[in-house]
Design a protein around this motif. Structure first.
Motif, PDB file in Angstrom:
ATOM      1  N   ASP A 171      60.245  30.649  76.554  1.00 29.22           N
ATOM      2  CA  ASP A 171      60.891  29.623  77.379  1.00 29.22           C
ATOM      3  C   ASP A 171      61.483  30.208  78.658  1.00 29.22           C
ATOM      4  OD1 ASP A 171      60.223  27.757  75.475  1.00 29.22           O
ATOM      5  OD2 ASP A 171      62.195  27.768  74.502  1.00 29.22           O
ATOM      6  N   SER A 172      61.784  31.507  78.632  1.00 29.64           N
ATOM      7  CA  SER A 172      62.381  32.158  79.800  1.00 29.64           C
ATOM      8  C   SER A 172      61.341  32.616  80.814  1.00 29.64           C
ATOM      9  CB  SER A 172      63.239  33.353  79.353  1.00 29.64           C
ATOM     10  OG  SER A 172      64.298  32.926  78.524  1.00 29.64           O
ATOM     11  N   GLY A 173      60.054  32.502  80.466  1.00 32.73           N
ATOM     12  CA  GLY A 173      59.013  32.805  81.456  1.00 32.73           C
ATOM     13  C   GLY A 173      58.007  33.858  81.074  1.00 32.73           C
ATOM     14  N   LEU A 174      58.190  34.537  79.931  1.00 32.66           N
ATOM     15  CA  LEU A 174      57.220  35.548  79.501  1.00 32.66           C
ATOM     16  C   LEU A 174      56.256  34.903  78.512  1.00 32.66           C
ATOM     17  CD1 LEU A 174      56.197  38.437  79.542  1.00 32.66           C
ATOM     18  CD2 LEU A 174      57.869  39.006  77.779  1.00 32.66           C
ATOM     19  N   THR A 175      55.078  34.513  79.004  1.00 34.81           N
ATOM     20  CA  THR A 175      54.118  33.784  78.179  1.00 34.81           C
ATOM     21  C   THR A 175      52.780  34.497  78.129  1.00 34.81           C
ATOM     22  OG1 THR A 175      53.458  32.454  80.096  1.00 34.81           O
ATOM     23  CG2 THR A 175      55.179  31.550  78.671  1.00 34.81           C
ATOM     24  N   ILE A 176      52.031  34.242  77.057  1.00 37.37           N
ATOM     25  CA  ILE A 176      50.679  34.786  76.913  1.00 37.37           C
ATOM     26  C   ILE A 176      49.780  34.166  77.977  1.00 37.37           C
ATOM     27  CG2 ILE A 176      48.675  34.956  75.389  1.00 37.37           C
ATOM     28  CD1 ILE A 176      50.957  36.634  74.432  1.00 37.37           C
ATOM     29  N   GLY A 177      48.995  35.019  78.653  1.00 37.31           N
ATOM     30  CA  GLY A 177      48.065  34.548  79.668  1.00 37.31           C
ATOM     31  C   GLY A 177      48.649  34.484  81.067  1.00 37.31           C
ATOM     32  N   LYS A 178      49.907  34.930  81.225  1.00 38.57           N
ATOM     33  CA  LYS A 178      50.532  34.894  82.547  1.00 38.57           C
ATOM     34  C   LYS A 178      50.224  36.173  83.309  1.00 38.57           C
ATOM     35  CE  LYS A 178      54.831  33.589  84.833  1.00 38.57           C
ATOM     36  NZ  LYS A 178      56.202  33.095  84.641  1.00 38.57           N
ATOM     37  N   MET A 179      50.014  36.046  84.622  1.00 45.65           N
ATOM     38  CA  MET A 179      49.711  37.183  85.474  1.00 45.65           C
ATOM     39  C   MET A 179      50.919  38.116  85.535  1.00 45.65           C
ATOM     40  SD  MET A 179      47.655  36.666  89.004  1.00 45.65           S
ATOM     41  CE  MET A 179      46.413  37.870  89.472  1.00 45.65           C
ATOM     42  N   LYS A 180      50.656  39.425  85.372  1.00 41.94           N
ATOM     43  CA  LYS A 180      51.750  40.393  85.338  1.00 41.94           C
ATOM     44  C   LYS A 180      52.527  40.425  86.648  1.00 41.94           C
ATOM     45  CE  LYS A 180      49.193  43.885  83.902  1.00 41.94           C
ATOM     46  NZ  LYS A 180      48.820  45.249  83.463  1.00 41.94           N
ATOM     47  N   SER A 181      51.835  40.214  87.751  1.00 43.09           N
ATOM     48  CA  SER A 181      52.494  40.258  89.059  1.00 43.09           C
ATOM     49  C   SER A 181      53.475  39.102  89.248  1.00 43.09           C
ATOM     50  CB  SER A 181      51.445  40.235  90.179  1.00 43.09           C
ATOM     51  OG  SER A 181      50.668  39.051  90.112  1.00 43.09           O
ATOM     52  N   LYS A 182      53.339  38.032  88.444  1.00 44.48           N
ATOM     53  CA  LYS A 182      54.215  36.868  88.567  1.00 44.48           C
ATOM     54  C   LYS A 182      55.348  36.878  87.533  1.00 44.48           C
ATOM     55  CE  LYS A 182      50.732  33.795  90.561  1.00 44.48           C
ATOM     56  NZ  LYS A 182      50.014  32.501  90.440  1.00 44.48           N
ATOM     57  N   ILE A 183      55.459  37.978  86.794  1.00 49.99           N
ATOM     58  CA  ILE A 183      56.500  38.085  85.774  1.00 49.99           C
ATOM     59  C   ILE A 183      57.671  38.885  86.333  1.00 49.99           C
ATOM     60  CG2 ILE A 183      57.092  39.019  83.501  1.00 49.99           C
ATOM     61  CD1 ILE A 183      54.203  38.510  82.666  1.00 49.99           C
ATOM     62  N   PHE A 224      42.520  49.741  73.597  1.00 50.94           N
ATOM     63  CA  PHE A 224      43.430  50.855  73.366  1.00 50.94           C
ATOM     64  C   PHE A 224      44.693  50.312  72.707  1.00 50.94           C
ATOM     65  CE2 PHE A 224      41.098  51.565  77.400  1.00 50.94           C
ATOM     66  CZ  PHE A 224      40.245  52.560  76.953  1.00 50.94           C
ATOM     67  N   SER A 225      45.670  51.188  72.481  1.00 50.20           N
ATOM     68  CA  SER A 225      46.871  50.767  71.761  1.00 50.20           C
ATOM     69  C   SER A 225      47.617  49.641  72.466  1.00 50.20           C
ATOM     70  CB  SER A 225      47.806  51.965  71.561  1.00 50.20           C
ATOM     71  OG  SER A 225      48.186  52.505  72.813  1.00 50.20           O
ATOM     72  N   ASP A 226      47.593  49.621  73.807  1.00 51.41           N
ATOM     73  CA  ASP A 226      48.332  48.605  74.556  1.00 51.41           C
ATOM     74  C   ASP A 226      47.445  47.802  75.492  1.00 51.41           C
ATOM     75  OD1 ASP A 226      51.094  48.955  73.675  1.00 51.41           O
ATOM     76  OD2 ASP A 226      50.921  50.943  74.552  1.00 51.41           O
ATOM     77  N   PHE A 227      46.140  47.809  75.247  1.00 52.06           N
ATOM     78  CA  PHE A 227      45.231  47.019  76.084  1.00 52.06           C
ATOM     79  C   PHE A 227      44.590  45.938  75.218  1.00 52.06           C
ATOM     80  CE2 PHE A 227      41.752  45.679  78.665  1.00 52.06           C
ATOM     81  CZ  PHE A 227      42.109  45.963  79.973  1.00 52.06           C
ATOM     82  N   TYR A 228      45.262  44.778  75.185  1.00 56.57           N
ATOM     83  CA  TYR A 228      44.786  43.650  74.388  1.00 56.57           C
ATOM     84  C   TYR A 228      43.849  42.777  75.223  1.00 56.57           C
ATOM     85  CZ  TYR A 228      48.262  44.642  70.772  1.00 56.57           C
ATOM     86  OH  TYR A 228      49.001  45.229  69.774  1.00 56.57           O
ATOM     87  N   LEU A 229      42.958  42.090  74.528  1.00 58.82           N
ATOM     88  CA  LEU A 229      42.033  41.152  75.168  1.00 58.82           C
ATOM     89  C   LEU A 229      42.428  39.726  74.782  1.00 58.82           C
ATOM     90  CD1 LEU A 229      38.620  42.956  74.531  1.00 58.82           C
ATOM     91  CD2 LEU A 229      39.983  42.983  76.615  1.00 58.82           C
ATOM     92  N   PRO A 230      42.057  38.737  75.601  1.00 60.07           N
ATOM     93  CA  PRO A 230      42.399  37.340  75.270  1.00 60.07           C
ATOM     94  C   PRO A 230      41.500  36.768  74.182  1.00 60.07           C
ATOM     95  CG  PRO A 230      41.157  37.397  77.312  1.00 60.07           C
ATOM     96  CD  PRO A 230      41.385  38.842  76.916  1.00 60.07           C
ATOM     97  N   ILE A 231      41.123  37.621  73.252  1.00 59.58           N
ATOM     98  CA  ILE A 231      40.214  37.213  72.171  1.00 59.58           C
ATOM     99  C   ILE A 231      40.832  37.636  70.841  1.00 59.58           C
ATOM    100  CG2 ILE A 231      37.880  37.397  71.215  1.00 59.58           C
ATOM    101  CD1 ILE A 231      36.979  38.361  74.007  1.00 59.58           C
ATOM    102  N   SER A 232      40.797  36.761  69.871  1.00 54.72           N
ATOM    103  CA  SER A 232      41.303  37.095  68.542  1.00 54.72           C
ATOM    104  C   SER A 232      40.508  36.351  67.483  1.00 54.72           C
ATOM    105  CB  SER A 232      42.795  36.760  68.426  1.00 54.72           C
ATOM    106  OG  SER A 232      43.016  35.388  68.652  1.00 54.72           O
ATOM    107  N   ILE A 233      40.531  36.898  66.283  1.00 50.80           N
ATOM    108  CA  ILE A 233      39.885  36.247  65.142  1.00 50.80           C
ATOM    109  C   ILE A 233      40.977  35.765  64.193  1.00 50.80           C
ATOM    110  CG2 ILE A 233      38.477  36.610  63.088  1.00 50.80           C
ATOM    111  CD1 ILE A 233      36.699  38.426  64.634  1.00 50.80           C
ATOM    112  N   ILE A 234      40.930  34.490  63.869  1.00 52.18           N
ATOM    113  CA  ILE A 234      41.918  33.897  62.958  1.00 52.18           C
ATOM    114  C   ILE A 234      41.248  33.690  61.603  1.00 52.18           C
ATOM    115  CG2 ILE A 234      43.453  31.953  62.532  1.00 52.18           C
ATOM    116  CD1 ILE A 234      43.525  31.496  65.554  1.00 52.18           C
ATOM    117  N   LYS A 235      41.826  34.336  60.591  1.00 55.51           N
ATOM    118  CA  LYS A 235      41.316  34.179  59.229  1.00 55.51           C
ATOM    119  C   LYS A 235      42.216  33.198  58.479  1.00 55.51           C
ATOM    120  CE  LYS A 235      42.036  37.284  56.003  1.00 55.51           C
ATOM    121  NZ  LYS A 235      41.972  38.519  55.192  1.00 55.51           N
ATOM    122  N   THR A 236      41.617  32.134  57.978  1.00 56.93           N
ATOM    123  CA  THR A 236      42.347  31.142  57.194  1.00 56.93           C
ATOM    124  C   THR A 236      42.001  31.322  55.724  1.00 56.93           C
ATOM    125  OG1 THR A 236      42.326  29.557  59.024  1.00 56.93           O
ATOM    126  CG2 THR A 236      42.732  28.682  56.823  1.00 56.93           C
TER     127      THR A 236
END
Length: 394
Positions: free
Chosen positions: A132-144, A309-321
């Protein structure tokens, strides 16, 4: 010669097999014509394997015919043949280029928020406050603006002593130190009385400073003065003090619940099914049917994010139900059984609230039959020290 070999690799070369009775003559003529040959390997007296440049193939074929030798191409090497091999796989190269571009673009965004608590002291609903304070998934780092986000979170919460945000790759690491709640402390120099902070019956009084306001056996409520913050002397009159002392009282903890005559018990059958879906940012692709084969079931979702890498995430994930089949069985108990079930459940709840079990002096049970079930009340009588300092205001 080495430079010529490297040049031939760039332009392409072939490994050939030459067979005939005049192999020595064949080699000498090739050398006289300055044809580059390397990795010569003799096989018997009438056969030899060697590498030549693709541009020299026609010359070598002419010399072989002249020396009555036979040529056979064994392997083709070099960049032209590699490109020729993959030129039919245009989709592969297009996909590869797309992936490289995607990685480059993705590196400018935040795709994961990792909250690290000091001493594993979890803080409830902190993730939502950070979002809610502005740190969201998919937001550009330069705008944070990390400083702005930190200030907003701290203004909204009083249970955080320190918070810091660090960007690593596409991962936002939020480090948090939980604040320790400090009780209101009355200064030793202040005049104060001791008042009751619980309802109970006084069982013991030990006043060290001040004037006792109650006696053993008295029933007190929250706010009742136990030790006054003043003392009266025959010659000195009334003088105000900082009251001190220990007051023990019998206090009560009560819980209640209604146990219905008919209860539905849920048990796992042991049968499970797993379904998967791919999540690309906020878009999901189902890899299996949505509907479960079970009539009644519990669902657990587990999300695994892709990272290089350890801190390089991609906007892709697998959800197991994971769906676990549940069997429901309606059971009807007798009134005495319901009372016992209610008492056992309430005992668990009360035992979790009381630190010193040895201070429990009595347990009182009351039950009432209602239309919907048995109403059970359980009360613990516990000996506890009560009282808190209250500053005297003139």
């Amino acid at each position: 010669m080495l430079i010529k070999i490297i040049f031939n690799y760039i332009l392409g070369y072939i490994r050939i097999s030459v067979e005939g009775y005049y192999i020595e003559r064949f080699i000498n003529i090739c050398r006289n014509n300055k044809i580059a040959m390397w990795k010569l390997k003799r096989d018997k007296n009438v056969k030899i394997d060697l590498n030549i440049g693709i541009s020299d193939l026609k010359k070598v074929a002419k010399i072989a015919k002249q020396t009555k030798c036979k040529i056979k191409i064994l392997r083709k090497k070099g960049l032209p043949f590699i490109f020729n091999k993959y030129k039919k796989r245009k989709l592969f190269f297009i996909f590869l280029i797309f992936i490289i571009i995607l990685l480059g673009i993705s590196s400018n965004f935040v795709w994961n928020i990792d909250i690290k608590y000091e001493n594993d002291e979890h803080i409830e609903n902190l993730y939502q406050d950070i979002v809610d304070s502005g740190l969201t998934i998919g937001k550009m780092k330069s705008k944070i603006n990390t400083k702005e986000i930190i200030n907003k979170v701290r203004l909204n919460r009083d249970d955080i002593a320190w918070i810091g945000i660090e960007m690593k790759g596409t991962n936002a690491i939020v480090s948090v130190v939980k604040a320790t709640a400090k009780p209101d402390i009355v200064d030793e120099e202040d005049y104060c009385s001791i008042v009751s902070d619980k309802q109970g019956i006084i069982t013991k009084i030990n006043a060290q400073n001040g004037t006792i306001a109650v006696k053993v056996g008295d029933t007190v409520n929250v706010g009742t003065t136990l030790i006054n913050g003043w003392m009266e002397g025959k010659y000195t009159g009334i003088r105000y003090v900082h009251a001190r002392g220990e007051i023990e009282a019998k206090v009560w903890y009560t819980k209640k619940m209604v146990v219905p005559y008919k209860t539905t018990e849920r048990t796992e059958t042991g049968e499970i099914e797993k379904k998967y879906r791919i999540k690309i940012n906020n878009f999901e692709i189902n890899l299996s049917k949505r509907l479960s084969k079970f009539k009644i079931y519990d669902t657990i979702d587990t999300e695994n994010k892709f990272r290089i890498f350890s801190d390089f995430y991609l906007p892709i994930s697998i959800i197991k139900t994971t769906n676990k089949e549940i069997k429901e069985e309606v059971k009807q108990y007798k009134p005495e059984q319901l009372k016992q079930l209610g008492i056992e459940e309430l005992q668990k709840q009360l035992d979790s609230e009381i630190e010193d079990k040895n201070k429990i002096v009595n347990k009182i049970v009351n039950t009432y039959e209602k239309e919907e079930g048995i109403e059970v009340y359980l009360t613990y009588e516990v000996l506890e020290n009560i009282g808190t300092n209250e500053k005297i205001v003139f």
